[in-house]
Design an enzyme around this catalytic site. Structure first.
Site, PDB file in Angstrom:
ATOM      1  N   ARG A 120       0.841  -1.201   0.000  1.00 12.35           N
ATOM      2  CA  ARG A 120       0.000   0.000   0.000  1.00 12.35           C
ATOM      3  C   ARG A 120       0.870   1.242   0.000  1.00 12.35           C
ATOM      4  O   ARG A 120       2.030   1.196   0.365  1.00 12.35           O
ATOM      5  CB  ARG A 120      -0.912  -0.007   1.228  1.00 12.35           C
ATOM      6  N   LYS A 185       3.744  -7.452  12.053  1.00 14.08           N
ATOM      7  CA  LYS A 185       3.005  -7.676  10.806  1.00 14.08           C
ATOM      8  C   LYS A 185       3.342  -9.037  10.205  1.00 14.08           C
ATOM      9  O   LYS A 185       4.511  -9.368  10.013  1.00 14.08           O
ATOM     10  CB  LYS A 185       3.353  -6.566   9.816  1.00 14.08           C
ATOM     11  N   ARG A 324      -0.335   4.543  20.191  1.00 11.28           N
ATOM     12  CA  ARG A 324       0.438   5.626  20.787  1.00 11.28           C
ATOM     13  C   ARG A 324       0.836   5.201  22.190  1.00 11.28           C
ATOM     14  O   ARG A 324       0.007   4.775  22.983  1.00 11.28           O
ATOM     15  CB  ARG A 324      -0.486   6.854  20.868  1.00 11.28           C
TER      16      ARG A 324
HETATM   17  C1  BTN Z   1       0.638  -3.901   2.350  1.00 11.17           C
HETATM   18  O1  BTN Z   1       0.545  -4.289   3.508  1.00 11.17           O
HETATM   19  O2  BTN Z   1       1.260  -2.884   2.067  1.00 11.17           O
HETATM   20  C2  BTN Z   1      -0.030  -4.702   1.266  1.00 11.17           C
HETATM   21  C3  BTN Z   1       0.885  -5.758   0.710  1.00 11.17           C
HETATM   22  C4  BTN Z   1       0.270  -6.601  -0.383  1.00 11.17           C
HETATM   23  C5  BTN Z   1       1.279  -7.524  -1.035  1.00 11.17           C
HETATM   24  C6  BTN Z   1       0.625  -8.477  -1.979  1.00 11.17           C
HETATM   25  S1  BTN Z   1       1.705  -9.779  -2.473  1.00 11.17           S
HETATM   26  C7  BTN Z   1       0.566 -10.282  -3.661  1.00 11.17           C
HETATM   27  C8  BTN Z   1       0.020  -9.029  -4.302  1.00 11.17           C
HETATM   28  N1  BTN Z   1       0.902  -8.588  -5.350  1.00 11.17           N
HETATM   29  C9  BTN Z   1       1.465  -7.414  -5.078  1.00 11.17           C
HETATM   30  O3  BTN Z   1       2.268  -6.809  -5.821  1.00 11.17           O
HETATM   31  N2  BTN Z   1       1.038  -6.972  -3.889  1.00 11.17           N
HETATM   32  C10 BTN Z   1       0.109  -7.889  -3.282  1.00 11.17           C
END
Ligand code: BTN
Length: 326
Positions: A120, A185, A324
């Site tokens: 993201r 995570k 926080r």
């Molecule tokens: C995040 O937490 O930032 C989201 C990560 C999402 C990763 C997955 S891996 C499969 C799919 N292909 C990508 O390029 N991204 C998602």
């Protein structure tokens, strides 16, 4: 053959677990030993553990749990439609986007490695070969984008349930798209969309799940964990994939029919930050308050203190949340 196809073929040939010399691989793929050596180096660079023994050739390191179409499809049983199991791709989201309108609901692409894995907010998603699970699923929504509110939260619930079913307990959701175990995570969700002139749209639900990460990763800027650190016994990556695919398909079907409401209580029961003081950052703005639940659209509810000094529930549709320390 494209370079990625050649690498895919090399992995396939080496998956038989025998030593193969550069010459044998070259004969099989119609190229020189030097060309094979270059592709093997490329595979090693994306994280695949191939070793070479002079006089014997190349071999995959033992214990590599390669994704297997036959295993996954047999675990999915009669529901195995629309399954692409790939080695190296740019991003599984990109792969399912190709000819997306021809793909049926639940069509999924799973890959061993991504060269352009996306997270993201324009972040990269660390995607070394064979270490994790990278998958993307297609779902079409006739009623367009408004039918999708809360979707990423429902996906978080589905992932938690899949892990519970596999005996990997303790996964929680962090609004809007993360999965945590022990506050670190373990998975992230990136949903991309394609909209059409008839008002309908397609969702590309991309999930990255840390399966077995190397210990020495310097490129990830937040605390992380992986599934093998939380499983009581050895877990089969193909089984985890099949379980998640099954859960996502079921969840997306229910979501399309009845929306997010049915998942609200389930999400709240897994909320990692429930009743904790959090800071939500949205652009230049920061909001501090006590995280409550989510509303029927999936917006996060935070109890903030307003200008008059009284508590007020505010609903947030976007932003990044962190706990926080008080
Ligand atoms: C995040 O937490 O930032 C989201 C990560 C999402 C990763 C997955 S891996 C499969 C799919 N292909 C990508 O390029 N991204 C998602």
């Amino acid at each position: 053959m494209k370079p990625t196809d050649i690498k895919n073929e090399i992995v396939k040939l080496l998956s038989a677990n025998e030593f193969l010399s550069g010459e044998e691989l070259g004969d099989e793929l119609g190229m020189s030993r030097a060309a094979i050596s270059k592709h093997v180096k490329g595979l090693q660079q994306v994280g695949l553990d191939i070793f070479s023994v002079p006089g014997r050739g190349y071999k995959l390191a033992s214990g590599i749990d390669i994704l297997c179409y036959d295993k996954i499809s047999s675990m999915l049983g009669s529901h195995a439609g629309g399954l692409d199991v790939c080695n190296i791709v740019s991003s599984t989201n990109d792969i399912v986007k190709e000819d997306i309108r021809l793909k049926s609901n639940g069509h999924v692409c799973i890959a061993e490695a991504q060269t352009d894995g996306r997270g993201r907010r324009g972040r990269q998603w660390y995607s070394p070969f064979g270490a994790n699970i990278y998958m993307s699923m297609v779902w079409h929504f006739e009623n367009g984008f408004q039918a999708m509110s809360g979707l990423s939260l429902a996906i978080g619930v589905a992932l938690c349930e899949a892990l519970d079913d596999l005996g990997i307990t303790g996964a929680q959701v962090k609004w809007p798209n993360d999965l945590l175990i022990a506050n670190k995570k373990v998975a992230g969700v990136l949903i991309e969309t394609e909209g059409y002139s008839d008002g309908s749209c397609s969702a590309i639900v991309g999930c990255g799940i840390n399966f077995k990460m190397a210990d020495d990763i310097a490129t990830i800027d937040q605390p992380w964990t992986d599934l093998t650190s939380h499983a009581n016994e050895q877990v089969d990556r193909n089984l985890v994939v099949a379980k998640i695919v099954e859960k996502l398909r079921r969840t997306l079907g229910c979501f399309e029919r009845d929306g997010f409401g049915q998942f609200k209580a389930l999400w709240e029961a897994k909320h990692a930050f429930a009743n904790k003081t959090v800071c939500l950052t949205s652009g230049m703005n920061k909001f501090v308050g006590v995280a409550k639940g989510v509303d029927h659209s999936g917006a996060l509810i935070i109890e903030c203190i307003n200008d008059a000094g009284t508590p007020e529930l505010q609903h947030f549709h976007g932003g990044e949340v962190s706990v926080r320390s008080v």
